[in-house]
Design an enzyme around this catalytic site. Structure first.
Site, PDB file in Angstrom:
ATOM      1  N   ARG A  91      69.306   3.625 -80.425  1.00 16.38           N
ATOM      2  CA  ARG A  91      69.563   2.981 -79.126  1.00 16.38           C
ATOM      3  C   ARG A  91      68.944   1.587 -79.097  1.00 16.38           C
ATOM      4  O   ARG A  91      69.539   0.635 -78.595  1.00 16.38           O
ATOM      5  CB  ARG A  91      68.982   3.845 -77.989  1.00 16.38           C
ATOM      6  CG  ARG A  91      69.113   3.182 -76.623  1.00 16.38           C
ATOM      7  CD  ARG A  91      68.563   4.049 -75.498  1.00 16.38           C
ATOM      8  NE  ARG A  91      68.771   3.414 -74.205  1.00 16.38           N
ATOM      9  CZ  ARG A  91      68.458   3.957 -73.044  1.00 16.38           C
ATOM     10  NH1 ARG A  91      67.919   5.165 -72.996  1.00 16.38           N
ATOM     11  NH2 ARG A  91      68.672   3.328 -71.916  1.00 16.38           N
ATOM     12  N   ASN A 145      76.375  10.524 -73.868  1.00 21.53           N
ATOM     13  CA  ASN A 145      76.945   9.186 -73.769  1.00 21.53           C
ATOM     14  C   ASN A 145      77.455   8.694 -75.114  1.00 21.53           C
ATOM     15  O   ASN A 145      77.127   9.285 -76.134  1.00 21.53           O
ATOM     16  CB  ASN A 145      75.860   8.226 -73.248  1.00 21.53           C
ATOM     17  CG  ASN A 145      75.908   8.133 -71.741  1.00 21.53           C
ATOM     18  OD1 ASN A 145      76.970   8.200 -71.128  1.00 21.53           O
ATOM     19  ND2 ASN A 145      74.738   7.995 -71.135  1.00 21.53           N
ATOM     20  N   ASP A 168      75.686  11.398 -64.125  1.00 24.05           N
ATOM     21  CA  ASP A 168      74.837  11.511 -62.933  1.00 24.05           C
ATOM     22  C   ASP A 168      74.808  10.242 -62.083  1.00 24.05           C
ATOM     23  O   ASP A 168      74.258  10.226 -61.000  1.00 24.05           O
ATOM     24  CB  ASP A 168      73.404  11.816 -63.358  1.00 24.05           C
ATOM     25  CG  ASP A 168      72.820  10.663 -64.134  1.00 24.05           C
ATOM     26  OD1 ASP A 168      73.568   9.983 -64.863  1.00 24.05           O
ATOM     27  OD2 ASP A 168      71.609  10.422 -64.025  1.00 24.05           O
ATOM     28  N   HIS A 198      80.759   4.692 -65.408  1.00 26.95           N
ATOM     29  CA  HIS A 198      79.919   3.487 -65.366  1.00 26.95           C
ATOM     30  C   HIS A 198      80.761   2.247 -65.032  1.00 26.95           C
ATOM     31  O   HIS A 198      80.424   1.138 -65.470  1.00 26.95           O
ATOM     32  CB  HIS A 198      79.178   3.264 -66.704  1.00 26.95           C
ATOM     33  CG  HIS A 198      78.129   4.309 -66.988  1.00 26.95           C
ATOM     34  ND1 HIS A 198      77.377   4.312 -68.136  1.00 26.95           N
ATOM     35  CD2 HIS A 198      77.701   5.383 -66.277  1.00 26.95           C
ATOM     36  CE1 HIS A 198      76.538   5.330 -68.125  1.00 26.95           C
ATOM     37  NE2 HIS A 198      76.716   6.012 -67.006  1.00 26.95           N
ATOM     38  N   TYR A 264      76.628  -0.336 -62.405  1.00 26.91           N
ATOM     39  CA  TYR A 264      76.785  -0.784 -63.786  1.00 26.91           C
ATOM     40  C   TYR A 264      77.789  -1.929 -63.927  1.00 26.91           C
ATOM     41  O   TYR A 264      77.859  -2.565 -64.978  1.00 26.91           O
ATOM     42  CB  TYR A 264      77.237   0.384 -64.681  1.00 26.91           C
ATOM     43  CG  TYR A 264      76.116   1.176 -65.296  1.00 26.91           C
ATOM     44  CD1 TYR A 264      75.194   1.850 -64.506  1.00 26.91           C
ATOM     45  CD2 TYR A 264      75.981   1.284 -66.675  1.00 26.91           C
ATOM     46  CE1 TYR A 264      74.179   2.603 -65.070  1.00 26.91           C
ATOM     47  CE2 TYR A 264      74.968   2.031 -67.242  1.00 26.91           C
ATOM     48  CZ  TYR A 264      74.063   2.691 -66.439  1.00 26.91           C
ATOM     49  OH  TYR A 264      73.070   3.423 -67.012  1.00 26.91           O
ATOM     50  N   ARG A 284      65.352  -1.516 -72.918  1.00 27.67           N
ATOM     51  CA  ARG A 284      65.235  -0.221 -72.238  1.00 27.67           C
ATOM     52  C   ARG A 284      64.801   0.893 -73.209  1.00 27.67           C
ATOM     53  O   ARG A 284      64.010   1.745 -72.842  1.00 27.67           O
ATOM     54  CB  ARG A 284      66.587   0.113 -71.597  1.00 27.67           C
ATOM     55  CG  ARG A 284      66.595   1.394 -70.811  1.00 27.67           C
ATOM     56  CD  ARG A 284      65.701   1.310 -69.597  1.00 27.67           C
ATOM     57  NE  ARG A 284      65.615   2.611 -68.947  1.00 27.67           N
ATOM     58  CZ  ARG A 284      64.666   2.958 -68.083  1.00 27.67           C
ATOM     59  NH1 ARG A 284      63.733   2.099 -67.734  1.00 27.67           N
ATOM     60  NH2 ARG A 284      64.658   4.155 -67.540  1.00 27.67           N
TER      61      ARG A 284
HETATM   62  C1  G6P Z   1      71.931   6.893 -66.015  1.00 32.58           C
HETATM   63  C2  G6P Z   1      73.289   7.027 -66.644  1.00 32.58           C
HETATM   64  C3  G6P Z   1      73.197   7.789 -67.916  1.00 32.58           C
HETATM   65  C4  G6P Z   1      72.190   7.156 -68.828  1.00 32.58           C
HETATM   66  C5  G6P Z   1      70.879   7.005 -68.134  1.00 32.58           C
HETATM   67  C6  G6P Z   1      69.946   6.197 -69.000  1.00 32.58           C
HETATM   68  O1  G6P Z   1      71.461   8.138 -65.632  1.00 32.58           O
HETATM   69  O2  G6P Z   1      74.214   7.674 -65.843  1.00 32.58           O
HETATM   70  O3  G6P Z   1      74.457   7.806 -68.503  1.00 32.58           O
HETATM   71  O4  G6P Z   1      72.013   7.931 -69.970  1.00 32.58           O
HETATM   72  O5  G6P Z   1      71.032   6.341 -66.941  1.00 32.58           O
HETATM   73  O6  G6P Z   1      68.693   6.274 -68.460  1.00 32.58           O
HETATM   74  P1  G6P Z   1      67.445   5.788 -69.275  1.00 32.58           P
HETATM   75  O7  G6P Z   1      66.326   6.110 -68.368  1.00 32.58           O
HETATM   76  O8  G6P Z   1      67.428   6.555 -70.561  1.00 32.58           O
HETATM   77  O9  G6P Z   1      67.647   4.321 -69.474  1.00 32.58           O
HETATM   78 MN    MN Z   2      76.055   8.141 -67.135  1.00 35.68          MN
END
Ligand code: G6P
Ligand code: MN
Length: 440
Positions: A91, A145, A168, A198, A264, A284
């Site tokens: 990532r 994802n 979510d 998104h 998003y 992130r």
């Molecule tokens: C939201 C999105 C998810 C994503 C997540 C990432 O919940 O809907 O698709 O995986 O954010 O969160 P993070 O805390 O890992 O950046």
């Molecule tokens: Mn998502």
């Protein structure tokens, strides 16, 4: 009573999902809960703690963690899948490589999302095959994802699979909205929404009595974005870049004040801003590794050592609530209205049938039934069609091992300024992804 396997047992979200499942034993009672992961070491950290939690709070549930697909996928009613192929270290590369070239570096949006998609497709397809081999009647609730690319790939490669793709994000945004308009619960909002995962817009929101919530919400959006309501987050995590998504919402809203945007969209409408405020050396992925991952794993190890979770800081993940709701609707025929990622087939009237869209659906024992959102305006239609083409090209590239198609995908993305920048990013990503990708 239901039997569930969580695929991605070693995820930092898994313990929160377990808490959520335990809290929902009345709505969605379990007889068995299994973890599956191909990373034994990672999974065992989470599993040792969850075993203690289950024993303490819901001893009637049989708990098991395994890396053996047969053991994991036999005798299950639901597969809850949230795998991250390549882990957080990949990532980090998805985010940092585009940023080097002044392009949005994000998990699911832009070139990072495409790179992640190329890794995820075989991982998710493998899970479907395990499920179909060992529990052919089960449902897979997938929130791995990048959900859009995965949904397009599974539509093509496993067209008859019982998989539902869900995210979510709409729920999280609706929680903020509920606070803004003074409703107790996100589920008190009845909405109309269309778009991609998104990547979508709300056109209507009412409460259960039919009162229009949009005027109050719009007034708030103009003044604050969603920021004022987004403050309550998981205490295990510092949410800086995440919160910013909400803050930028008002600028996204300003472009089309007849709708309310998914936050998003800032990555597509204000990529210059996003890049200007990004730190190319600390993204992130770094935040998540330094905060959530560290904290969750430390807490899991503490629980395992103490053999009690009485005073644990792990909370029922809000992140997981929607998944219990979805499983409950399928198991107990509740006809719940939920936003799912499904084949368009007319739900958005002026968009191709085979696009995977995010729209409200009624969920029951028979599965899901998308609701018709009618025709959409030029602005959204243009953006959506461009993005759908990007996603289809990524899946083409995966299936055909085509460098050309992936270059086209990156070139076409609204986040990328030119074909030459796309090529530089692509070439570096091919290097970085090595064996994770098919050879292009
Ligand atoms: C939201 C999105 C998810 C994503 C997540 C990432 O919940 O809907 O698709 O995986 O954010 O969160 P993070 O805390 O890992 O950046
Ligand atoms: Mn998502």
């Amino acid at each position: 009573k239901q039997s569930v396997v969580i695929a991605g047992g070693g995820s930092t979200y898994t313990a929160g999902i377990v808490m959520m499942l335990i809290e929902n034993q009345e709505k969605f009672p379990l007889r068995q809960l299994k973890f599956y992961d191909n990373d034994e070491e990672r999974q065992s950290i989470v599993a040792k703690a969850c075993e203690v939690i289950v024993k303490e709070r819901a001893p009637e549930i049989d708990f098991l963690a395994t890396t053996d697909p047969k053991e994991a996928f036999t005798d299950v009613d639901f597969v809850m899948a949230h795998i991250r192929v390549g882990g957080l270290s990949m990532r980090e590369k998805d985010e940092k490589i585009p940023l080097k070239y002044g392009v949005v570096g994000q998990e699911t949006c832009g070139p990072g999302g495409m790179a992640y998609g190329m890794r995820s497709i075989p991982g998710v397809v493998e899970l479907i095959d395990y499920m179909e081999t060992y529990s052919p009647n089960a449902w897979m609730l997938n929130y791995s994802n990048p959900a859009e690319i995965v949904a397009e790939a599974t539509r093509r490669m496993r067209p008859n699979a019982k998989i539902i793709n869900i995210c979510d994000m709409p729920v999280a945004i609706k929680k903020s909205i509920a606070e803004i308009v003074g409703l107790e619960n996100e589920s008190d909002i009845v909405d109309r929404y269309y778009g991609l995962n998104h990547f979508g817009w709300w056109t209507e929101m009412t409460d259960k009595q039919g009162n229009d919530l949009m005027p109050k919400l719009k007034e708030h959006l103009v003044n604050y974005g969603y920021a004022a309501a987004g403050g309550e987050e998981n205490p295990l995590l510092e949410e800086s870049s995440w919160m910013d998504t909400f803050q930028k919402a008002k600028d996204v809203y300003a472009v089309d004040p007849t709708t309310v945007p998914n936050t998003y969209l800032k990555y597509y409408l204000y990529p210059d801003y996003v890049v200007a405020y990004a730190d190319p050396n600390y993204t992130r992925a770094n935040e998540v590794m330094d905060n959530r991952e560290k904290n969750v794993f430390a807490e899991c190890e503490r629980i395992a050592a103490a053999q009690t979770a009485e005073d644990t800081t792990i909370e029922a993940g809000e992140h997981a609530e929607f998944i219990v709701q979805l499983a409950g609707a399928l198991a107990y025929n509740t006809y719940e209205r939920m936003l799912l990622i499904v084949k368009n087939e007319g739900a958005i009237a002026n968009l191709d049938d085979d696009a995977m869209v995010e729209v409200p659906c009624l969920v029951s024992k028979r599965g899901y039934e998308p609701l018709s959102m009618g025709k959409i305006p030029h602005f959204q239609k243009g953006m959506i069609e461009q993005q759908v083409a990007v996603e289809k090209l990524v899946v083409d590239a995966f299936e055909e091992h085509s460098y050309q198609k992936l270059w086209q995908a990156m070139t076409l993305s609204k986040t990328v300024p030119s074909a030459s920048v796309a090529k530089q990013i692509l070439d570096e990503m091919i290097e970085a992804n090595g064996e994770w990708w098919p050879k292009l």
